[in-house]
Design an enzyme around this catalytic site. Sequence first.
Site, short mmCIF file in Angstrom:
data_model
loop_
_atom_site.label_atom_id
_atom_site.label_comp_id
_atom_site.label_asym_id
_atom_site.label_seq_id
_atom_site.Cartn_x
_atom_site.Cartn_y
_atom_site.Cartn_z
N GLU A 18 60.71 51.29 67.63
CA GLU A 18 59.61 50.45 67.28
C GLU A 18 58.48 50.99 66.58
O GLU A 18 58.03 50.46 65.61
CB GLU A 18 58.89 49.71 68.50
CG GLU A 18 57.81 49.07 68.15
CD GLU A 18 57.31 47.73 69.31
OE1 GLU A 18 57.48 48.03 70.36
OE2 GLU A 18 56.53 47.01 68.92
N ASP B 253 62.94 50.82 72.51
CA ASP B 253 61.50 50.48 72.55
C ASP B 253 60.78 51.30 73.60
O ASP B 253 61.21 51.18 74.78
CB ASP B 253 61.23 49.02 72.78
CG ASP B 253 59.96 48.87 72.87
OD1 ASP B 253 59.04 49.41 72.65
OD2 ASP B 253 59.54 47.34 72.66
N ASP C 297 57.77 48.64 76.07
CA ASP C 297 57.87 47.12 76.06
C ASP C 297 56.88 46.61 76.92
O ASP C 297 57.22 46.58 78.18
CB ASP C 297 59.25 46.60 76.30
CG ASP C 297 59.40 45.28 75.80
OD1 ASP C 297 59.35 44.83 74.77
OD2 ASP C 297 59.60 44.35 76.80
N THR D 140 53.55 46.63 75.82
CA THR D 140 52.36 47.61 75.65
C THR D 140 50.90 46.80 75.93
O THR D 140 50.15 47.78 76.54
CB THR D 140 52.15 48.14 74.25
OG1 THR D 140 53.54 48.71 73.83
CG2 THR D 140 51.01 48.79 73.83
N ASP E 232 63.13 44.97 71.37
CA ASP E 232 62.65 44.22 72.53
C ASP E 232 63.90 43.72 73.47
O ASP E 232 63.78 43.48 74.55
CB ASP E 232 62.08 43.00 72.04
CG ASP E 232 60.56 43.34 71.29
OD1 ASP E 232 59.87 44.33 71.81
OD2 ASP E 232 60.34 42.48 70.46
P1 2AM Z 1 56.03 45.21 72.88
O1 2AM Z 1 55.13 45.16 74.13
O2 2AM Z 1 56.81 46.31 72.66
O3 2AM Z 1 55.22 45.05 71.42
C1 2AM Z 1 55.69 39.99 75.05
O4 2AM Z 1 55.63 38.71 75.42
C2 2AM Z 1 56.80 40.65 74.46
O5 2AM Z 1 56.81 40.46 73.22
C3 2AM Z 1 57.02 42.10 74.60
O6 2AM Z 1 58.26 42.63 74.81
C4 2AM Z 1 56.25 42.57 73.38
O7 2AM Z 1 56.76 43.94 73.06
C5 2AM Z 1 56.84 41.57 72.51
N1 2AM Z 1 55.95 41.50 71.26
C6 2AM Z 1 54.67 41.49 71.25
N2 2AM Z 1 54.18 41.36 69.96
C7 2AM Z 1 55.00 41.40 69.19
C8 2AM Z 1 55.63 41.21 68.01
N3 2AM Z 1 54.26 40.90 66.92
N4 2AM Z 1 56.74 40.98 67.32
C9 2AM Z 1 57.58 41.08 68.14
N5 2AM Z 1 57.55 41.35 69.56
C10 2AM Z 1 56.54 41.19 69.97
CA CA Z 2 56.90 48.30 72.23
#
Ligand code: 2AM
Ligand code: CA
Length: 268
Positions: free
Chosen positions: A71, A89, A92, A94, A217
């Site tokens: 990521e 990731d 996951d 964050t 993800d």
């Molecule tokens: P992340 O925390 O690694 O960004 C939250 O509902 C979920 O969606 C988490 O798995 C998060 O992953 C993911 N997510 C959050 N923002 C995103 C984005 N802009 N594009 C794709 N996945 C996202």
């Molecule tokens: Ca992440």
Amino acid sequence: MDIQMLDEIYKNAREWIEIAGNNIRSKINQPLTVDTKSNPNDLVTTMDKETEAFFVTKIKETYPNHFIIGEEGFGDNLASLDGTVWIIDPIDGTMNFVHQKRNFAISIGVYHDRIGEIGMVYDVMNDVLYHAKRGQGAYKNDTKLSALKKDVVLEKTIFAMNHFWLCPNRLVDEITMQKFVRYIRGTRAYGSAALDLAYIAEGITDGYLSLGLEPWDIAAGMVIVNEVGGVVTDIDGEPLDLLSKHHVFACNPAIQGEVIGILKEGRK
Ligand code: 2AM
Ligand code: CA
């Protein structure tokens, strides 16, 4: 890929996840530098970057001919999943990591010639590792997960999904989604796609619907869900490639057709 090689990769991935998890736990109360990416709510911290860099260094040192999709951009820029590809990731969930210091996971999928061979989703703060090797079942720590129940009816299911489905969106009419959430037993929003998939494999939720997820993800969770007989597709039931963004629908196959039918009624 031969079994010995797969076992060695699995052992290393497990060891590196443990080291990375220990590191995150040991620093969980230290001040964080939080930046934003695609939008003000798309967060990244120094810990996301430090953790991904750790995995990339270990993988490149040990397996110089393997590829990495990560990521935070420390990996390779790939146009195919040929060869052995680690899809990572580092954190996951964050937003959970930043706001709650819990409910986040390290997610690592290992694919060989496009096929998911290994999936690991590590719930860092609870020290729970969901893991699977293709064809050998899925585990929560040392406990083998059961195959998903076949007698599930939609009215008694719990779906993990977030509020974006219930707001005006470009994919499925929100009125249809409002009807859907009233029809099923309940919804949950956990905020980590990797954990959401692991929970389906564990059988504690029955479905997961998410808009616009990236390969990292879902890569690990897909392997784990597949091992207990679950399905992970797009919202039309079509297979997902792990090179681009997708709307994701994971579930117990007993309810897949019915849900796809309901969503189709509201497709724009
Ligand atoms: P992340 O925390 O690694 O960004 C939250 O509902 C979920 O969606 C988490 O798995 C998060 O992953 C993911 N997510 C959050 N923002 C995103 C984005 N802009 N594009 C794709 N996945 C996202
Ligand atoms: Ca992440």
